[in-house]
Design a protein around this motif. Structure first.
Motif, short mmCIF file in Angstrom:
data_model
loop_
_atom_site.label_atom_id
_atom_site.label_comp_id
_atom_site.label_asym_id
_atom_site.label_seq_id
_atom_site.Cartn_x
_atom_site.Cartn_y
_atom_site.Cartn_z
N ALA A 1 0.83 -1.21 0.00
CA ALA A 1 0.00 0.00 0.00
C ALA A 1 0.86 1.25 0.00
O ALA A 1 0.55 2.22 -0.71
N THR A 2 1.94 1.24 0.75
CA THR A 2 2.80 2.43 0.79
C THR A 2 3.47 2.67 -0.57
O THR A 2 3.66 3.81 -0.98
N VAL A 3 3.78 1.58 -1.29
CA VAL A 3 4.37 1.71 -2.62
C VAL A 3 3.31 2.08 -3.66
O VAL A 3 3.53 2.95 -4.51
N LEU A 4 2.14 1.42 -3.60
CA LEU A 4 1.10 1.63 -4.60
C LEU A 4 0.49 3.03 -4.55
O LEU A 4 0.01 3.53 -5.57
N VAL A 5 0.50 3.66 -3.40
CA VAL A 5 -0.04 5.01 -3.28
C VAL A 5 0.72 5.97 -4.21
O VAL A 5 0.12 6.85 -4.81
N ARG A 6 1.99 5.73 -4.37
CA ARG A 6 2.81 6.58 -5.25
C ARG A 6 2.46 6.40 -6.72
O ARG A 6 2.66 7.31 -7.52
N PHE A 7 1.97 5.21 -7.09
CA PHE A 7 1.72 4.90 -8.50
C PHE A 7 0.24 4.70 -8.81
O PHE A 7 -0.09 4.06 -9.80
N SER B 1 -1.17 5.24 -12.35
CA SER B 1 -0.44 4.56 -13.42
C SER B 1 -1.36 3.65 -14.23
O SER B 1 -2.13 2.85 -13.68
N GLY B 2 -1.28 3.75 -15.55
CA GLY B 2 -2.05 2.88 -16.43
C GLY B 2 -1.57 1.44 -16.35
O GLY B 2 -2.35 0.50 -16.50
N ILE B 3 -0.29 1.26 -16.11
CA ILE B 3 0.27 -0.09 -16.00
C ILE B 3 -0.31 -0.80 -14.77
O ILE B 3 -0.67 -1.97 -14.83
N LEU B 4 -0.43 -0.07 -13.68
CA LEU B 4 -0.99 -0.64 -12.46
C LEU B 4 -2.45 -1.06 -12.67
O LEU B 4 -2.86 -2.14 -12.22
N ASP B 5 -3.21 -0.23 -13.38
CA ASP B 5 -4.59 -0.59 -13.71
C ASP B 5 -4.64 -1.88 -14.53
O ASP B 5 -5.48 -2.75 -14.29
N ALA B 6 -3.75 -1.99 -15.49
CA ALA B 6 -3.69 -3.18 -16.34
C ALA B 6 -3.34 -4.42 -15.53
O ALA B 6 -3.91 -5.51 -15.74
N VAL B 7 -2.41 -4.27 -14.59
CA VAL B 7 -2.03 -5.40 -13.72
C VAL B 7 -3.24 -5.88 -12.92
O VAL B 7 -3.52 -7.08 -12.85
N PHE B 8 -3.97 -4.94 -12.32
CA PHE B 8 -5.14 -5.33 -11.52
C PHE B 8 -6.24 -5.95 -12.38
O PHE B 8 -6.91 -6.90 -11.95
N LYS B 9 -6.44 -5.45 -13.59
CA LYS B 9 -7.44 -6.06 -14.49
C LYS B 9 -7.02 -7.47 -14.88
O LYS B 9 -7.85 -8.35 -15.03
#
Length: 175
Positions: free
Chosen positions: A72-78, A81-89
């Motif tokens: 969570a502490t790392v993901l808050v920074r990103f 990010s479109g890449i992060l959205d793609a990873v979660f999808k």
């Protein structure tokens, strides 16, 4: 988590058998809170009483908490990010597959008779199609299980009484 918990408790450590695991899982799912924590609490209590329950809960919750906290502490920074959205999808189908696998593994040990299949289908229908609250479905299933068990015992007792009385009055020549 459920297949991993089952593998560890039943297959690896052999602390409980499959039927005990299914019973514990039913109890754990009916209580508030995460299933893993509830299962850990019940198993810890069974094996080592209160100290076992405390250690089992800490062992179950702490690793996940620490990993999620770090992520969570790392993901808050990103977060934008479109890449992060793609990873979660991309993760969604895999998570669905894990849920189906867990359901299958527990279900094949829980559903053993036609009556169990009827209970499972009626419960699923009440939740998915009639949108009934799962808590009410669990309570109804418990009540139906009690009634079904009583009817089954009464039917068996009636057959035993009838069979016993029909041979009791007959002579040895007829037997």
């Amino acid at each position: 988590m459920i297949p991993l918990i089952r593998k560890e408790l039943v297959s690896n450590k052999k602390w409980i058998d499959d039927s005990e695991f299914v019973d514990m899982l039913a109890i754990a799912q009916s209580g508030p809170g995460p299933v893993a924590i509830n299962t850990a609490t019940i198993t810890g209590l069974k094996i080592r009483k209160l100290p076992g329950a405390i250690v089992a809960v800490l062992g179950s919750a702490l690793p996940s908490f620490l990993v999620i906290f770090a992520l969570a502490t790392v993901l808050v920074r990103f977060r934008s990010s479109g890449i992060l959205d793609a990873v979660f999808k991309g993760m969604r189908p895999a998570i669905f597959g894990l849920l189906v696998s867990a359901t299958w593994q527990v279900g094949k040990k829980s559903v053993r008779s036609r009556r169990d299949v009827v209970f499972a289908l009626v419960g699923a229908g009440l939740v998915f199609f009639l949108k009934l609250n799962p808590i009410y479905v669990v309570l109804l299933a418990g009540l139906a299980g009690v009634l079904s068990g009583r009817i089954s015992r009464m039917t068996r007792k009636g057959r035993t009484d009838t069979a016993g009385s029909s041979t009791a009055g007959s002579s040895t020549k007829e037997r």
